[in-house]
Design a protein around this motif. Structure first.
Motif, mmCIF file in Angstrom:
data_model
loop_
_atom_site.group_PDB
_atom_site.id
_atom_site.type_symbol
_atom_site.label_atom_id
_atom_site.label_comp_id
_atom_site.label_asym_id
_atom_site.label_seq_id
_atom_site.Cartn_x
_atom_site.Cartn_y
_atom_site.Cartn_z
ATOM 1 N N PHE A 195 -17.073 -5.948 81.766
ATOM 2 C CA PHE A 195 -15.732 -6.515 81.672
ATOM 3 C C PHE A 195 -15.760 -8.008 81.988
ATOM 4 C CE2 PHE A 195 -14.597 -1.995 82.488
ATOM 5 C CZ PHE A 195 -13.808 -1.805 81.366
ATOM 6 N N SER A 196 -14.932 -8.762 81.289
ATOM 7 C CA SER A 196 -14.813 -10.191 81.560
ATOM 8 C C SER A 196 -14.024 -10.387 82.849
ATOM 9 C CB SER A 196 -14.078 -10.878 80.419
ATOM 10 O OG SER A 196 -12.723 -10.461 80.432
ATOM 11 N N LEU A 197 -14.092 -11.565 83.408
ATOM 12 C CA LEU A 197 -13.336 -11.844 84.625
ATOM 13 C C LEU A 197 -11.833 -11.731 84.369
ATOM 14 C CD1 LEU A 197 -15.360 -14.719 86.316
ATOM 15 C CD2 LEU A 197 -15.712 -12.242 86.369
ATOM 16 N N ASP A 198 -11.427 -12.050 83.157
ATOM 17 C CA ASP A 198 -10.008 -11.888 82.822
ATOM 18 C C ASP A 198 -9.607 -10.412 82.841
ATOM 19 O OD1 ASP A 198 -9.673 -14.582 82.606
ATOM 20 O OD2 ASP A 198 -9.364 -14.619 80.443
ATOM 21 N N ASP A 199 -10.436 -9.586 82.223
ATOM 22 C CA ASP A 199 -10.187 -8.138 82.275
ATOM 23 C C ASP A 199 -10.125 -7.669 83.721
ATOM 24 O OD1 ASP A 199 -10.245 -7.830 79.528
ATOM 25 O OD2 ASP A 199 -12.356 -7.261 79.459
ATOM 26 N N ILE A 200 -11.066 -8.151 84.511
ATOM 27 C CA ILE A 200 -11.158 -7.706 85.899
ATOM 28 C C ILE A 200 -9.901 -8.103 86.670
ATOM 29 C CG2 ILE A 200 -12.453 -7.990 88.057
ATOM 30 C CD1 ILE A 200 -15.003 -8.176 86.333
ATOM 31 N N ALA A 201 -9.404 -9.303 86.376
ATOM 32 C CA ALA A 201 -8.166 -9.731 87.036
ATOM 33 C C ALA A 201 -7.049 -8.732 86.742
ATOM 34 C CB ALA A 201 -7.785 -11.133 86.569
ATOM 35 N N VAL A 202 -6.952 -8.296 85.512
ATOM 36 C CA VAL A 202 -5.914 -7.329 85.153
ATOM 37 C C VAL A 202 -6.170 -5.999 85.862
ATOM 38 C CG1 VAL A 202 -4.814 -6.084 83.270
ATOM 39 C CG2 VAL A 202 -5.565 -8.437 82.913
ATOM 40 N N LEU A 203 -7.405 -5.548 85.832
ATOM 41 C CA LEU A 203 -7.749 -4.289 86.496
ATOM 42 C C LEU A 203 -7.416 -4.347 87.990
ATOM 43 C CD1 LEU A 203 -11.152 -3.549 84.704
ATOM 44 C CD2 LEU A 203 -9.022 -2.233 84.473
ATOM 45 N N LEU A 204 -7.663 -5.508 88.587
ATOM 46 C CA LEU A 204 -7.360 -5.646 90.016
ATOM 47 C C LEU A 204 -5.861 -5.575 90.274
ATOM 48 C CD1 LEU A 204 -9.880 -8.435 91.067
ATOM 49 C CD2 LEU A 204 -9.846 -6.069 91.893
ATOM 50 N N SER A 205 -5.098 -6.138 89.358
ATOM 51 C CA SER A 205 -3.645 -6.100 89.571
ATOM 52 C C SER A 205 -3.115 -4.678 89.405
ATOM 53 C CB SER A 205 -2.937 -7.079 88.637
ATOM 54 O OG SER A 205 -2.892 -6.536 87.330
ATOM 55 N N ILE A 206 -3.748 -3.914 88.533
ATOM 56 C CA ILE A 206 -3.393 -2.496 88.408
ATOM 57 C C ILE A 206 -3.782 -1.749 89.687
ATOM 58 C CG2 ILE A 206 -3.923 -0.346 87.171
ATOM 59 C CD1 ILE A 206 -4.291 -2.069 84.639
ATOM 60 N N ARG A 207 -4.975 -2.049 90.149
ATOM 61 C CA ARG A 207 -5.500 -1.398 91.357
ATOM 62 C C ARG A 207 -4.596 -1.633 92.560
ATOM 63 N NH1 ARG A 207 -9.152 -3.093 95.434
ATOM 64 N NH2 ARG A 207 -10.656 -1.504 96.101
ATOM 65 N N LEU A 208 -3.987 -2.793 92.586
ATOM 66 C CA LEU A 208 -3.138 -3.183 93.702
ATOM 67 C C LEU A 208 -1.896 -2.303 93.800
ATOM 68 C CD1 LEU A 208 -3.512 -5.477 95.693
ATOM 69 C CD2 LEU A 208 -1.889 -6.837 94.356
ATOM 70 N N ASP A 209 -1.449 -1.825 92.649
ATOM 71 C CA ASP A 209 -0.241 -1.006 92.650
ATOM 72 C C ASP A 209 -0.317 -0.034 91.480
ATOM 73 O OD1 ASP A 209 2.219 0.132 92.824
ATOM 74 O OD2 ASP A 209 3.361 -1.679 92.309
ATOM 75 N N LYS A 210 -1.149 0.980 91.682
ATOM 76 C CA LYS A 210 -1.434 1.940 90.611
ATOM 77 C C LYS A 210 -0.174 2.652 90.135
ATOM 78 C CE LYS A 210 -6.156 2.938 92.114
ATOM 79 N NZ LYS A 210 -7.036 3.924 92.743
ATOM 80 N N ALA A 211 0.753 2.866 91.096
ATOM 81 C CA ALA A 211 1.934 3.671 90.770
ATOM 82 C C ALA A 211 2.803 3.005 89.705
ATOM 83 C CB ALA A 211 2.749 3.931 92.027
ATOM 84 N N SER A 212 2.759 1.678 89.645
ATOM 85 C CA SER A 212 3.618 1.045 88.637
ATOM 86 C C SER A 212 2.841 0.583 87.403
ATOM 87 C CB SER A 212 4.415 -0.097 89.258
ATOM 88 O OG SER A 212 3.555 -1.009 89.873
ATOM 89 N N HIS A 213 1.669 1.195 87.229
ATOM 90 C CA HIS A 213 0.936 0.944 85.988
ATOM 91 C C HIS A 213 0.524 2.276 85.388
ATOM 92 C CE1 HIS A 213 0.630 -3.421 86.374
ATOM 93 N NE2 HIS A 213 0.539 -3.195 87.679
ATOM 94 N N THR A 214 0.245 2.264 84.094
ATOM 95 C CA THR A 214 -0.094 3.525 83.434
ATOM 96 C C THR A 214 -1.574 3.604 83.087
ATOM 97 O OG1 THR A 214 0.290 2.641 81.237
ATOM 98 C CG2 THR A 214 2.190 3.571 82.371
ATOM 99 N N CYS A 215 -2.009 4.843 82.854
ATOM 100 C CA CYS A 215 -3.360 5.068 82.365
ATOM 101 C C CYS A 215 -3.591 4.321 81.055
ATOM 102 C CB CYS A 215 -3.594 6.562 82.152
ATOM 103 S SG CYS A 215 -3.965 7.429 83.677
ATOM 104 N N GLN A 216 -2.540 4.232 80.273
ATOM 105 C CA GLN A 216 -2.704 3.572 78.984
ATOM 106 C C GLN A 216 -3.087 2.097 79.131
ATOM 107 O OE1 GLN A 216 0.581 3.863 76.265
ATOM 108 N NE2 GLN A 216 -0.654 3.063 74.570
#
Lengths: 149, 149
Positions: free
Chosen positions: B59-80
């Motif tokens: 994953f690119s660092l940009d992808d990782i940034a997004v993944l981290l923001s999802i990780r921070l609050d999984k409940a308000s993000h979707t599997c999709q």
DNA sequence: TAAAACATTAGAGTTGAGTCTAAGGTCAAG
DNA sequence: CTTGACCTTAGACTCAACTCTAATGTTTTA
């Protein structure tokens, strides 16, 4: 004699790229007009096409520089010199394919494990896999890409 | 609390890389000592490992940034959202493999056609193939890599 | 003859992911 | 109290192969 935009059109290399290749020592206009315009002959066109062909195959500009020097005097170079370059490139390609194949496998496993739906990501198996640490070596140059999930 | 070189050792990321990731907004030390030294806790270690795992997968660092923001609050993000990132990456990987496979095929054909010996390159079939013009499209972004010799 | 379409150069910018440097501050050991 | 090992920062450098810009000169066409 062709002006730079004419040879550019003929060879599919941009004028920028042609001037850039000149700076890199790959190709020179065999003449200049009074005003200093680059003028290219038939041999230049063939050389530019050689460069483009080699580039499209995937050779680096450094490789191409060597290939061009061989081309300039084939009689004093051997087939082995040529195949060494090609084999070097092929090895690079193999290595990259191996890396990418490992990435592909990992991503496919991750994708297969996750529903991908509108469910919230609280129990997303991809997020869990990424959080599981155990990160395997990969990417950064020349290791046997063994990356599991 | 760990100093930067300690978390570096623990995670396999260099101190330089950790500071670089901080600049990119990926990870912060949760505390600083009186003297201004970065101090990392257990959660930071887990986050750094998440980053390394994701990076190693490709994953690119940009992808990782997004993944981290999802990780921070999984409940308000979707599997999709998560699978979209993975699928995007997988598509990139497919494309690169396709390109590289074309390069591989070309190089193998070239190598098979040439003796590779100490003979002089006057009649080298690789040099001839490169000189044959007819350069096929390839490399530079997203085209169906059809490159023959 | 004036505008459009070309040409020249040196040099800066792009991409991605670091890697390194310089100039300095801090801390533990002997 | 000094040495060496650590830490800080801002910012420059690396790689590859372009790509673009600015400032200016030339050629072609209407």
């Amino acid at each position: 004699m062709l002006k730079i935009s004419e040879i550019a059109k003929k060879t599919g290399l941009s004028t920028h790229t042609l001037r850039f290749y000149e700076k890199q020592g790959l190709i020179n206009a065999s003449q200049r007009s009074e005003a200093g315009y680059r003028l290219y002959g038939e041999a230049d066109v063939r050389k530019a096409e050689f460069i483009r062909t080699a580039r499209n195959i995937g050779f680096s500009l450094d490789d191409i520089a060597v290939l061009l020097s061989i081309r300039l005097d084939k009689a004093s170079h051997t087939c082995q010199e040529v195949t060494d370059i090609a084999r070097g490139k092929l090895d690079e390609v193999y290595e990259k394919i191996t890396e990418l194949t490992a990435m592909k496998a990992t991503l496919e496993i991750l994708l297969a494990s996750c529903c991908g739906g509108p469910e919230d990501a609280t129990h997303c198996s991809i997020m869990e896999a990424l959080d599981a640490s155990e990160a395997k070596q990969q990417s950064s140059s020349g290791n046997t890409a063994t990356n599991e999930v």
